[in-house]
Design a protein around this motif. Structure first.
Motif, PDB file in Angstrom:
ATOM      1  N   GLY A 198       0.804  -1.208   0.000  1.00  0.00           N
ATOM      2  CA  GLY A 198       0.000   0.000   0.000  1.00  0.00           C
ATOM      3  C   GLY A 198       0.843   1.267   0.000  1.00  0.00           C
ATOM      4  N   ILE A 199       1.894   1.303   0.831  1.00  0.00           N
ATOM      5  CA  ILE A 199       2.702   2.522   0.896  1.00  0.00           C
ATOM      6  C   ILE A 199       3.517   2.703  -0.381  1.00  0.00           C
ATOM      7  N   ILE A 200       3.970   1.616  -1.012  1.00  0.00           N
ATOM      8  CA  ILE A 200       4.702   1.750  -2.274  1.00  0.00           C
ATOM      9  C   ILE A 200       3.784   2.312  -3.356  1.00  0.00           C
ATOM     10  N   ARG A 201       2.544   1.837  -3.405  1.00  0.00           N
ATOM     11  CA  ARG A 201       1.594   2.383  -4.388  1.00  0.00           C
ATOM     12  C   ARG A 201       1.295   3.855  -4.105  1.00  0.00           C
ATOM     13  N   GLN A 202       1.214   4.216  -2.837  1.00  0.00           N
ATOM     14  CA  GLN A 202       1.022   5.631  -2.511  1.00  0.00           C
ATOM     15  C   GLN A 202       2.217   6.461  -2.973  1.00  0.00           C
ATOM     16  N   PHE A 203       3.421   5.950  -2.775  1.00  0.00           N
ATOM     17  CA  PHE A 203       4.618   6.666  -3.211  1.00  0.00           C
ATOM     18  C   PHE A 203       4.673   6.790  -4.734  1.00  0.00           C
ATOM     19  N   LEU A 204       4.060   5.844  -5.422  1.00  0.00           N
ATOM     20  CA  LEU A 204       4.025   5.908  -6.879  1.00  0.00           C
ATOM     21  C   LEU A 204       2.977   6.896  -7.375  1.00  0.00           C
ATOM     22  N   TYR A 205       1.755   6.770  -6.861  1.00  0.00           N
ATOM     23  CA  TYR A 205       0.615   7.462  -7.459  1.00  0.00           C
ATOM     24  C   TYR A 205       0.107   8.662  -6.669  1.00  0.00           C
ATOM     25  N   GLN A 206       0.486   8.798  -5.390  1.00  0.00           N
ATOM     26  CA  GLN A 206      -0.022   9.909  -4.587  1.00  0.00           C
ATOM     27  C   GLN A 206       1.095  10.863  -4.174  1.00  0.00           C
ATOM     28  N   VAL A 207       2.023  11.061  -5.100  1.00  0.00           N
ATOM     29  CA  VAL A 207       3.120  12.010  -4.910  1.00  0.00           C
ATOM     30  C   VAL A 207       3.117  12.975  -6.086  1.00  0.00           C
ATOM     31  N   GLN A 208       3.331  14.241  -5.825  1.00  0.00           N
ATOM     32  CA  GLN A 208       3.375  15.244  -6.883  1.00  0.00           C
ATOM     33  C   GLN A 208       4.773  15.233  -7.532  1.00  0.00           C
ATOM     34  N   TRP A 209       5.008  14.187  -8.315  1.00  0.00           N
ATOM     35  CA  TRP A 209       6.320  14.035  -8.936  1.00  0.00           C
ATOM     36  C   TRP A 209       6.566  15.099 -10.007  1.00  0.00           C
ATOM     37  N   GLY A 210       5.521  15.551 -10.668  1.00  0.00           N
ATOM     38  CA  GLY A 210       5.710  16.498 -11.760  1.00  0.00           C
ATOM     39  C   GLY A 210       6.325  15.812 -12.960  1.00  0.00           C
ATOM     40  N   GLU A 211       6.935  16.581 -13.824  1.00  0.00           N
ATOM     41  CA  GLU A 211       7.537  16.030 -15.039  1.00  0.00           C
ATOM     42  C   GLU A 211       8.918  15.453 -14.721  1.00  0.00           C
TER      43      GLU A 211
END
Length: 356
Positions: A198-211
């Motif tokens: 769950g936390i890995i998926r959050q780090f992938l999809y719920q982070v404002q990575w930008g371009e």
């Protein structure tokens, strides 16, 4: 008579991208051609800002154009457009604006995987790439220390659709998210597999990575839940396997490599870390503390490239503890030069995979 734009493109047509082995003109890597009183200028658009053969390509272009009559000088502006990696499985979901996701993994702990991941990220950022680093080693999140962010924080903000998202920390040109920002320094993470996923998926999809051109993922050691989550969730540009020359580490590295192959993740190659020790008071001497040649033998037996061998030097450890990676603190050292060349090879292989 001054050469025309068509004549210049025709002269450049035989010049190939060494990695893709196709014409620069056909690949639309030559743009903005202009001629002014014998002065020819154009833009060379590479597939990565970390292109290891940039100087050779520019030289070949200059030589080709100078064969035309009326050309007095050639000016080449070099830029880069990193291609987007394709998805290999229908259920994979990419990350918005993130072009390539690269995993750095190892079969066992203690081989310097995080050191390699951090230095690859910083090295790519130094040449102008937009880079993020995801510390997926949830049980041992050391990336904040190595990146000079041990006292850093991530900020929670409102994202798209009313969903809360993390704003990553930033240093040395790299955006960073790590479990180390979310727990106390001495607090252990005692989680079962589903919580880790769950936390890995959050780090992938719920982070404002930008371009981002590259999102480098520092994987936990071994062959477990984190590796399965990454391989199934996102389209990955590939994985780099880190090992030391000793047989124990190589045995685990082979298992990790085979696991990624079974998951249909491209193995870009092996990095042999701690290849030999260089004493600080006797830099001309080397000692094979963990054996020698193991990485080369494993790469040959497994049919993957040996991306490079990184020596064991005290400044590597010192830079990691001080939060200033070796590619920044001592760029002329043997370790920094090896890591820089590895980052260039990795970037080139990612581009080739995306375009073929």
């Amino acid at each position: 008579m001054m050469p025309t734009t068509e004549a210049i493109l025709d002269a450049l047509r035989p010049v190939q991208d060494p990695e893709l082995q196709k014409s620069l003109v056909e690949l639309n890597m030559i743009r903005n051609v202009a001629v002014d009183d014998g002065q020819v200028s154009f833009t060379l658009v590479l597939t990565t800002p970390a292109c290891p053969l940039k100087e050779f390509i520019v030289e070949d272009c200059e030589k080709a154009v100078k064969t035309l009559p009326g050309v007095a000088s050639v000016a080449v502006e070099v830029t880069a457009e990193t291609p987007q990696q394709k998805s290999s499985l229908p259920d994979q979901q990419g990350i918005d604006q993130v072009k390539n996701i690269l995993a750095v993994s190892s079969g066992k702990g203690g081989v310097g995987k995080s050191t390699v991941a951090v230095n690859l990220a910083v090295s790519l950022a130094q040449v102008g790439a937009k880079v993020g680093l995801l510390d997926a080693d949830i049980y041992g999140p050391n990336a904040p220390i190595m990146m000079g962010l041990k006292d850093g924080n991530v900020v929670v903000r409102d994202g798209t659709g009313g969903q809360q998202e993390l704003e990553p920390a930033f240093n040395h040109g790299v955006k960073l998210v790590s479990m180390g920002f979310l727990i106390d320094r001495d607090q252990p993470v005692v989680w079962r597999g589903p919580m880790l996923n769950g936390i890995i998926r959050q780090f992938l999809y719920q982070v404002q990575w930008g371009e981002l051109d590259y999102l480098i993922v520092d994987m936990p050691p071994g062959t477990g839940d984190a590796q399965l989550t990454m391989a199934q969730a996102v389209p990955m540009a590939g994985v780099v396997i880190v090992t030391t020359p000793q047989d124990v580490a190589l045995s685990d590295a082979r298992r990790g490599l085979k696991m990624f192959e079974q998951l249909n993740v491209r193995v870009l190659g092996i990095v042999e870390n701690m290849s030999y020790f260089v004493p600080p008071d006797m830099p001309d001497k080397t000692y094979d503390i963990f054996g020698s040649g193991g990485g080369a033998k494993a790469a040959e037996a497994l049919g993957v490239p040996l991306l490079g061998c990184v020596p064991l030097e005290m400044p590597v450890r010192e830079g990691g503890d001080a939060g200033k990676p070796i590619v920044l603190s001592q760029p002329g050292s043997a370790s920094a030069e090896a890591l820089t060349k590895i980052s260039q090879q990795v970037a080139a292989k990612i581009s080739v995979a995306a375009l073929t």
